[in-house]
Motif scaffolding. Structure first.
Motif, PDB file in Angstrom:
ATOM      1  N   TYR A 148       0.844  -1.202   0.000  1.00 27.35           N
ATOM      2  CA  TYR A 148       0.000   0.000   0.000  1.00 27.35           C
ATOM      3  C   TYR A 148       0.876   1.248   0.000  1.00 27.35           C
ATOM      4  CZ  TYR A 148      -4.140   2.839   1.116  1.00 27.35           C
ATOM      5  OH  TYR A 148      -5.159   3.758   1.071  1.00 27.35           O
ATOM      6  N   ILE A 149       1.912   1.247   0.832  1.00 27.41           N
ATOM      7  CA  ILE A 149       2.825   2.383   0.874  1.00 27.41           C
ATOM      8  C   ILE A 149       3.472   2.590  -0.502  1.00 27.41           C
ATOM      9  CG2 ILE A 149       4.978   3.250   1.870  1.00 27.41           C
ATOM     10  CD1 ILE A 149       4.210   1.810   4.464  1.00 27.41           C
ATOM     11  N   THR A 150       3.856   1.488  -1.141  1.00 29.40           N
ATOM     12  CA  THR A 150       4.447   1.582  -2.475  1.00 29.40           C
ATOM     13  C   THR A 150       3.472   2.198  -3.462  1.00 29.40           C
ATOM     14  OG1 THR A 150       5.799  -0.381  -2.035  1.00 29.40           O
ATOM     15  CG2 THR A 150       5.528   0.263  -4.333  1.00 29.40           C
ATOM     16  N   ASP A 151       2.187   1.796  -3.368  1.00 30.55           N
ATOM     17  CA  ASP A 151       1.175   2.306  -4.294  1.00 30.55           C
ATOM     18  C   ASP A 151       1.033   3.823  -4.220  1.00 30.55           C
ATOM     19  OD1 ASP A 151       0.610  -0.277  -5.102  1.00 30.55           O
ATOM     20  OD2 ASP A 151      -1.133  -0.502  -3.792  1.00 30.55           O
ATOM     21  N   ILE A 152       1.041   4.380  -3.007  1.00 30.96           N
ATOM     22  CA  ILE A 152       0.703   5.792  -2.830  1.00 30.96           C
ATOM     23  C   ILE A 152       1.931   6.689  -2.701  1.00 30.96           C
ATOM     24  CG2 ILE A 152      -1.480   5.170  -1.724  1.00 30.96           C
ATOM     25  CD1 ILE A 152      -0.261   6.005   0.951  1.00 30.96           C
ATOM     26  N   GLU A 155       8.715   7.310  -6.197  1.00 29.95           N
ATOM     27  CA  GLU A 155       9.971   6.614  -5.928  1.00 29.95           C
ATOM     28  C   GLU A 155      10.857   7.386  -4.954  1.00 29.95           C
ATOM     29  OE1 GLU A 155      12.106   5.373  -9.333  1.00 29.95           O
ATOM     30  OE2 GLU A 155      10.482   4.125 -10.127  1.00 29.95           O
ATOM     31  N   ASP A 156      10.859   8.711  -5.033  1.00 28.17           N
ATOM     32  CA  ASP A 156      11.727   9.481  -4.156  1.00 28.17           C
ATOM     33  C   ASP A 156      11.177   9.581  -2.735  1.00 28.17           C
ATOM     34  OD1 ASP A 156       9.602  11.069  -4.934  1.00 28.17           O
ATOM     35  OD2 ASP A 156      10.745  12.932  -4.829  1.00 28.17           O
ATOM     36  N   GLN A 157       9.923   9.150  -2.505  1.00 24.15           N
ATOM     37  CA  GLN A 157       9.339   9.173  -1.157  1.00 24.15           C
ATOM     38  C   GLN A 157       9.444   7.829  -0.453  1.00 24.15           C
ATOM     39  OE1 GLN A 157       5.376  10.310  -2.425  1.00 24.15           O
ATOM     40  NE2 GLN A 157       5.603  12.356  -1.562  1.00 24.15           N
ATOM     41  N   ARG A 158       9.730   6.773  -1.191  1.00 24.18           N
ATOM     42  CA  ARG A 158       9.590   5.434  -0.629  1.00 24.18           C
ATOM     43  C   ARG A 158      10.576   5.149   0.493  1.00 24.18           C
ATOM     44  NH1 ARG A 158       8.550   2.106  -6.297  1.00 24.18           N
ATOM     45  NH2 ARG A 158       6.473   2.995  -6.685  1.00 24.18           N
ATOM     46  N   ALA A 159      11.839   5.536   0.311  1.00 22.44           N
ATOM     47  CA  ALA A 159      12.821   5.238   1.352  1.00 22.44           C
ATOM     48  C   ALA A 159      12.421   5.886   2.677  1.00 22.44           C
ATOM     49  CB  ALA A 159      14.213   5.722   0.918  1.00 22.44           C
ATOM     50  N   ARG A 160      11.971   7.170   2.604  1.00 26.93           N
ATOM     51  CA  ARG A 160      11.560   7.864   3.826  1.00 26.93           C
ATOM     52  C   ARG A 160      10.364   7.175   4.467  1.00 26.93           C
ATOM     53  NH1 ARG A 160       9.095  13.677   3.083  1.00 26.93           N
ATOM     54  NH2 ARG A 160       7.389  12.353   2.408  1.00 26.93           N
TER      55      ARG A 160
END
Length: 425
Positions: A148-152, A155-160
Motif C-alpha cells: 500500500y505504501i508503495t502504491d501511494i 519513488e523518491d518518497q519510498r525510502a523515507r
C-alpha cells in the motif's frame, strides 16, 4: 489494461488525489495523508502484538497447562507464529494484487482483534495455540501494508516512508513488552484485551478512512496463487531476484541475534539485572526508531539507495565489533547512536527492492520479502542460540563477531546483485 499505482496523496471524495503540499514535508504529509496514518498504525499494532506476549506468555502457559515445565510450549508458540507468517505473507500479498489492498487489510485487522479475544479468555492450551496461529496469520498483513505504501508513494518518497514504517514497528516493539508487563501484573489476560481493543479501533478507523490504493484486477482469482510456495517459485524463476531476497533474509536474520542473545550477554558480561537489560534495549529501540523515522530519506539522497545500505551495514559492523570487546556497561550506551545508524540500511534496501519489479508485482514481491523475514525468524534464533552457548563460557562477546561475518556476506550482494536483478527483470 494493467493497473498503475497512483501517486501519494490525500483523500478527496474517497479517491487519492496528488499531494501538492509544499516540499512534501513529513508532518504535513501525514496530516494530509490519513490512509498513511492507518497503515502506520497497523504496522505498529502488529509489533505491539508480537511484543506484549513475551512478558506474560510463560505465566499464561503455566496457568493453562498447570505444568511448571513450559519451555517446550514456548518454543512451539514462537515457532508457530513465525511459520504462519512465512506461509501466509505471500498469499496475502498476492491476494492484495488481485482483490485490492483494502479488503485484505480489513479482514486481517478483524482477524487480529478476534485472535486477541480468544487468547484473553482461552481456558485450554489448544485455544492458545489456535490464537497464536491466527496472530501469525494476521501479522502477515505487513506485506500488504508495505505494498500500500508503495502504491501511494513516488519513488523518491519510498525510502523515507519505509523508514517511517520500520520506525512504527520499532515503536510498537518498545510499547508491546512494557504494556504486556504492566497490564500482566494487574491481570494475566488484560494485555490481550487491550490488544483486541486497539486492533478493533484501528479496524473502525480503516473502514471509514482507508481508500483503495489500486483498482482490483478484473481477472478472476487464480486459485493456484493461493499456494504459499508459488511466489517463491516466481523468485527462483527470475534468478536476478534471488540476491535481493537473500540480502533481505540476511538483514532480518542478523536482527534476530539481539532478541536471542542480548539479555544473556548482558548478564554474562556485565552482570546486568533485568532493569539494566530493559534500559539498554529501550535505549536501542528509541535510538533506532529516531534514525529510521528521520534519516533514511536524507541518507538515500546523499549516498544513493545502494550505498545507503552499505553505510548502514558498515555502522552495524563497527558497533558490533565494539560490543564484542566492551568490558564496561557504559560502553554499550555510548555505542548506541552509531549502532542505531544501521537503521538506514533496511528502508533503503526496501526502496531498492521495489525498483526490481513492475507495479503489478509489488504485492507479490512484498509478500516474498515478508516470508524471508519469517524464515529468518525461524532459523536464526536456533543458530545464534547454539553458537552463543558454544562461546558463552570463554568469550560471550564473540556472538557479535558472528553477526559481523553474516553482515559481510550481504555487501557484495547489495553492490552487485541488485544490478543483476534490475537487468534480469
Amino acid at each position: 489494461m494493467k493497473n498503475r499505482a497512483r501517486p501519494q496523496g490525500d483523500i478527496r471524495g474517497g479517491a487519492i488525489a496528488p499531494d501538492r503540499s509544499p516540499g512534501g514535508r513529513l508532518l504535513s504529509g501525514l496530516i494530509m495523508n490519513r490512509p498513511l496514518v492507518v497503515i502506520f498504525a497497523t504496522i505498529c499494532l502488529d509489533a505491539v502484538g508480537i511484543g506484549l506476549v513475551f512478558p506474560v506468555l510463560p505465566r499464561l502457559l503455566e496457568d493453562v497447562t498447570h505444568n511448571p515445565n513450559i519451555a517446550p510450549y514456548i518454543g512451539i508458540m514462537i515457532a508457530l507464529y513465525a511459520v504462519m507468517q512465512f506461509v501466509f505473507a505471500p498469499v496475502l500479498g498476492a491476494l492484495s494484487d488481485t482483490l485490492g489492498r483494502r479488503p485484505v487489510l480489513l479482514i486481517s485487522l478483524a482477524g487480529a482483534a478476534i485472535n486477541y479475544v480468544i487468547m484473553a479468555f482461552a481456558p485450554q492450551l489448544w485455544m492458545l495455540v489456535l490464537g497464536r496461529a491466527i496472530a501469525g496469520l494476521t501479522s502477515a498483513n505487513v506485506s500488504v501494508a508495505t505494498a500500500y505504501i508503495t502504491d501511494i508513494s513516488s519513488e523518491d518518497q519510498r525510502a523515507r516512508r519505509f523508514g517511517l514504517s520500520n520506525a512504527m514497528f520499532g515503536i510498537g516493539f518498545i510499547i508491546g513488552p512494557v504494556l504486556g508487563g504492566l497490564l500482566g501484573d494487574t491481570w494475566l489476560r488484560l494485555p490481550f484485551i487491550a490488544a483486541a481493543a486497539l486492533n478493533a479501533g484501528n479496524l473502525l478507523l480503516a473502514v471509514f478512512v482507508l481508500p483503495e490504493s489500486r483498482a482490483p484486477a478484473r481477472e478472476k482469482i487464480d486459485l493456484a496463487a493461493l499456494n504459499p510456495l508459488r511466489p517463491l517459485r516466481w523468485v527462483f524463476s527470475m534468478k536476478g531476484l534471488l540476491p535481493v531476497v537473500f540480502v533481505y533474509f540476511i538483514l532480518s536474520a542478523t536482527g534476530e541475534a539481539y532478541g536471542v542473545c542480548w539479555a544473556m550477554w548482558g548478564f554474562d558480561t556485565f552482570q546486568w539485572n533485568g532493569l539494566w537489560i530493559g534500559l539498554s534495549l529501550g535505549a536501542f529501540g528509541i535510538c533506532q526508531t529516531l534514525v529510521q523515522a528521520f534519516l533514511p530519506g536524507p541518507a538515500t539522497r546523499l549516498f544513493g539507495e545502494r550505498m545507503a545500505v552499505v553505510v548502514g551495514i558498515a555502522c552495524a559492523c563497527i558497533a558490533l565489533v565494539a560490543l564484542a570487546f566492551a568490558n564496561q556497561g557504559w560502553m554499550v550506551f555510548a555505542i548506541m547512536p552509531l549502532f542505531a545508524l544501521a537503521g538506514i540500511g533496511t528502508p533503503a534496501f526496501q526502496a531498492l527492492a521495489t525498483e526490481q519489479v513492475d507495479p503489478d508485482r509489488q504485492g507479490q514481491l512484498q509478500g516474498v520479502l515478508s516470508s524471508a523475514v519469517s524464515l529468518a525468524s525461524i532459523a536464526a534464533p536456533l543458530a545464534f542460540s547454539t553458537f552463543y552457548f558454544v562461546v558463552q563460557n570463554d568469550w560471550p562477546g564473540a556472538i557479535w563477531l558472528a553477526v559481523v561475518v553474516i553482515y559481510a556476506i550481504a555487501i557484495p550482494l547489495v553492490l552487485l546483485g541488485t544490478r543483476t536483478a534490475r537487468a534480469a527483470t
